[in-house]
Design a protein around this motif. Structure first.
Motif, PDB file in Angstrom:
ATOM      1  N   ALA A 143     -10.917  -3.889  40.926  1.00  0.00           N
ATOM      2  CA  ALA A 143     -11.088  -3.273  39.460  1.00  0.00           C
ATOM      3  C   ALA A 143      -9.945  -2.328  39.451  1.00  0.00           C
ATOM      4  N   GLU A 144      -9.462  -1.419  40.798  1.00  0.00           N
ATOM      5  CA  GLU A 144      -8.596  -0.906  40.841  1.00  0.00           C
ATOM      6  C   GLU A 144      -7.100  -0.790  40.619  1.00  0.00           C
ATOM      7  N   LYS A 145      -6.919  -2.650  40.725  1.00  0.00           N
ATOM      8  CA  LYS A 145      -6.226  -3.091  40.231  1.00  0.00           C
ATOM      9  C   LYS A 145      -6.120  -3.495  38.970  1.00  0.00           C
ATOM     10  N   TRP A 146      -7.423  -3.753  38.759  1.00  0.00           N
ATOM     11  CA  TRP A 146      -7.044  -4.160  37.228  1.00  0.00           C
ATOM     12  C   TRP A 146      -6.331  -2.918  36.275  1.00  0.00           C
ATOM     13  N   PHE A 147      -7.488  -1.801  36.988  1.00  0.00           N
ATOM     14  CA  PHE A 147      -6.586  -0.496  35.949  1.00  0.00           C
ATOM     15  C   PHE A 147      -5.415  -0.076  36.423  1.00  0.00           C
ATOM     16  N   ASN A 148      -4.492  -0.408  37.292  1.00  0.00           N
ATOM     17  CA  ASN A 148      -3.164  -0.114  37.490  1.00  0.00           C
ATOM     18  C   ASN A 148      -2.751  -1.304  37.154  1.00  0.00           C
ATOM     19  N   LYS A 149      -3.162  -2.308  36.048  1.00  0.00           N
ATOM     20  CA  LYS A 149      -1.899  -3.511  35.591  1.00  0.00           C
ATOM     21  C   LYS A 149      -1.196  -2.779  34.296  1.00  0.00           C
ATOM     22  N   ILE A 150      -0.046  -2.320  34.809  1.00  0.00           N
ATOM     23  CA  ILE A 150       0.541  -2.005  33.959  1.00  0.00           C
ATOM     24  C   ILE A 150       2.420  -2.551  33.285  1.00  0.00           C
ATOM     25  N   GLU A 151       1.966  -3.207  32.644  1.00  0.00           N
ATOM     26  CA  GLU A 151       3.506  -4.060  31.964  1.00  0.00           C
ATOM     27  C   GLU A 151       4.424  -2.812  31.959  1.00  0.00           C
ATOM     28  N   LEU A 152       4.600  -1.805  30.985  1.00  0.00           N
ATOM     29  CA  LEU A 152       5.676  -1.118  29.995  1.00  0.00           C
ATOM     30  C   LEU A 152       5.239   0.022  31.748  1.00  0.00           C
ATOM     31  N   LYS A 153       5.828  -0.025  32.779  1.00  0.00           N
ATOM     32  CA  LYS A 153       5.748   1.399  33.608  1.00  0.00           C
ATOM     33  C   LYS A 153       6.174   2.338  32.678  1.00  0.00           C
ATOM     34  N   PRO A 154       6.213   3.731  33.701  1.00  0.00           N
ATOM     35  CA  PRO A 154       6.478   4.829  33.221  1.00  0.00           C
ATOM     36  C   PRO A 154       8.057   4.546  33.533  1.00  0.00           C
ATOM     37  N   ASN A 155       9.253   5.648  32.996  1.00  0.00           N
ATOM     38  CA  ASN A 155      10.641   5.487  33.122  1.00  0.00           C
ATOM     39  C   ASN A 155      11.397   3.451  33.457  1.00  0.00           C
ATOM     40  N   SER A 156      10.692   2.869  33.518  1.00  0.00           N
ATOM     41  CA  SER A 156      11.434   1.427  33.676  1.00  0.00           C
ATOM     42  C   SER A 156      11.769   0.914  32.323  1.00  0.00           C
ATOM     43  N   GLU A 157      12.993  -0.292  32.603  1.00  0.00           N
ATOM     44  CA  GLU A 157      13.832  -0.547  31.851  1.00  0.00           C
ATOM     45  C   GLU A 157      12.881  -0.608  30.425  1.00  0.00           C
ATOM     46  N   GLN A 158      11.674  -1.843  30.979  1.00  0.00           N
ATOM     47  CA  GLN A 158      11.006  -2.636  29.473  1.00  0.00           C
ATOM     48  C   GLN A 158      10.270  -0.949  28.444  1.00  0.00           C
ATOM     49  N   ARG A 159       9.900  -0.110  29.865  1.00  0.00           N
ATOM     50  CA  ARG A 159       9.282   1.332  28.769  1.00  0.00           C
ATOM     51  C   ARG A 159      10.147   2.095  27.667  1.00  0.00           C
ATOM     52  N   LYS A 160      11.457   1.939  28.118  1.00  0.00           N
ATOM     53  CA  LYS A 160      12.734   2.912  27.578  1.00  0.00           C
ATOM     54  C   LYS A 160      13.139   1.915  26.696  1.00  0.00           C
ATOM     55  N   LYS A 195     -13.028  -9.262  19.259  1.00  0.00           N
ATOM     56  CA  LYS A 195     -12.016  -9.253  18.651  1.00  0.00           C
ATOM     57  C   LYS A 195     -10.397  -8.533  19.255  1.00  0.00           C
ATOM     58  N   ARG A 196      -9.544  -9.007  19.595  1.00  0.00           N
ATOM     59  CA  ARG A 196      -8.252  -8.309  20.017  1.00  0.00           C
ATOM     60  C   ARG A 196      -7.379  -8.726  19.716  1.00  0.00           C
ATOM     61  N   ALA A 197      -6.306  -7.688  20.163  1.00  0.00           N
ATOM     62  CA  ALA A 197      -5.013  -7.651  19.517  1.00  0.00           C
ATOM     63  C   ALA A 197      -4.293  -8.772  19.964  1.00  0.00           C
ATOM     64  N   GLU A 198      -3.240  -8.986  19.418  1.00  0.00           N
ATOM     65  CA  GLU A 198      -2.486 -10.201  19.522  1.00  0.00           C
ATOM     66  C   GLU A 198      -1.979 -10.319  20.579  1.00  0.00           C
ATOM     67  N   ILE A 199      -0.950  -9.901  21.827  1.00  0.00           N
ATOM     68  CA  ILE A 199      -0.176  -9.859  22.652  1.00  0.00           C
ATOM     69  C   ILE A 199       1.452 -10.466  22.167  1.00  0.00           C
ATOM     70  N   GLY A 200       2.105  -9.886  21.176  1.00  0.00           N
ATOM     71  CA  GLY A 200       3.295 -10.576  21.021  1.00  0.00           C
ATOM     72  C   GLY A 200       4.669  -9.700  22.026  1.00  0.00           C
ATOM     73  N   TRP A 201       4.058  -8.628  22.747  1.00  0.00           N
ATOM     74  CA  TRP A 201       5.467  -7.755  23.294  1.00  0.00           C
ATOM     75  C   TRP A 201       6.780  -9.016  23.145  1.00  0.00           C
ATOM     76  N   ASP A 202       7.845  -9.372  23.607  1.00  0.00           N
ATOM     77  CA  ASP A 202       8.897  -9.968  23.736  1.00  0.00           C
ATOM     78  C   ASP A 202       9.915  -9.004  24.337  1.00  0.00           C
ATOM     79  N   PHE A 203      10.183  -8.768  25.442  1.00  0.00           N
ATOM     80  CA  PHE A 203      11.344  -7.575  26.436  1.00  0.00           C
ATOM     81  C   PHE A 203      12.653  -8.450  26.003  1.00  0.00           C
ATOM     82  N   ASP A 204      12.763  -9.235  25.564  1.00  0.00           N
ATOM     83  CA  ASP A 204      14.551  -9.815  25.566  1.00  0.00           C
ATOM     84  C   ASP A 204      14.815  -9.994  24.025  1.00  0.00           C
TER      85      ASP A 204
END
Length: 199
Positions: A57-74, A165-174
């Protein structure tokens, strides 16, 4: 309003983990009841709640694609600013596969206008019951996050009268990088395949 009219049904992934979920649920229920009675807001600090999680559960809550200060987040933040507010709030491009953080989930559960009632186990299924105080009550997303953080799968949400109902995941970094380089925001597209607008 009748008690237990509202519920979320889920398939239990692991019986022992489901017991951990139940322990956390009962603690949240206790703190939320105190909050309703006294108006004293419970803590949403991680250190006050981490003991109720198992390591998965700890790992689950720490699953972050857009980590703070990462290129993706910026890039995400720049694209957000370049996009019209009425588009960015609804467009799937801004939905990532991140899970909620533990403190966010706890905060939203405490702020929701509903009572936490109980969790029952029926064979390989669990049911979480809650009782809204009024409408709107804040929705069920935080409760779904709570259930699924312990390896369960939500299969029915009475608030939605069917699957959650879940949001459609559409994030595309490229694609986001290309748009930001061109100093363009996401535009609304009439096409079903929304990503075609930039071609």
């Amino acid at each position: 309003m009748q008690e237990h009219n509202f519920y979320i049904e889920y398939k239990i992934g692991d019986a022992n983990r489901n017991e951990k979920l139940k322990t956390l649920f009962l603690k949240l229920k206790e703190e939320k009841e105190k909050y309703f009675e006294t108006g004293t807001e419970p803590s949403s600090e991680i250190e006050d709640w981490i003991e109720y999680l198992d390591s998965d559960a700890e790992k689950w809550f720490n699953k972050i694609e857009l980590k703070p200060n990462s290129e993706q987040r910026k890039v995400y933040d720049k694209l957000w600013k370049l996009t019209e507010p009425e588009i960015r709030l609804k467009h799937p491009m801004f939905n990532t596969a991140d899970n909620w953080s533990l403190d966010s989930m706890i905060y939203v559960i405490f702020q929701g206008d509903y009572e936490l009632m109980k969790i029952e186990k029926l064979d390989d299924k669990g049911i979480l019951y809650y009782n809204p105080g009024g409408m709107p009550f804040g929705g069920t997303e935080s409760l779904v996050q709570l259930i699924e953080s312990f390896g369960n799968i939500v299969i029915y949400d009475s608030w939605h009268e069917g699957p959650h109902k879940r949001a459609e995941i559409g994030w595309d970094f490229d694609l986001a990088k290309k748009l930001v380089e061109q100093e363009k925001g996401v535009e609304q597209s009439n096409e079903k395949e929304w990503w075609k607008f930039w071609k």
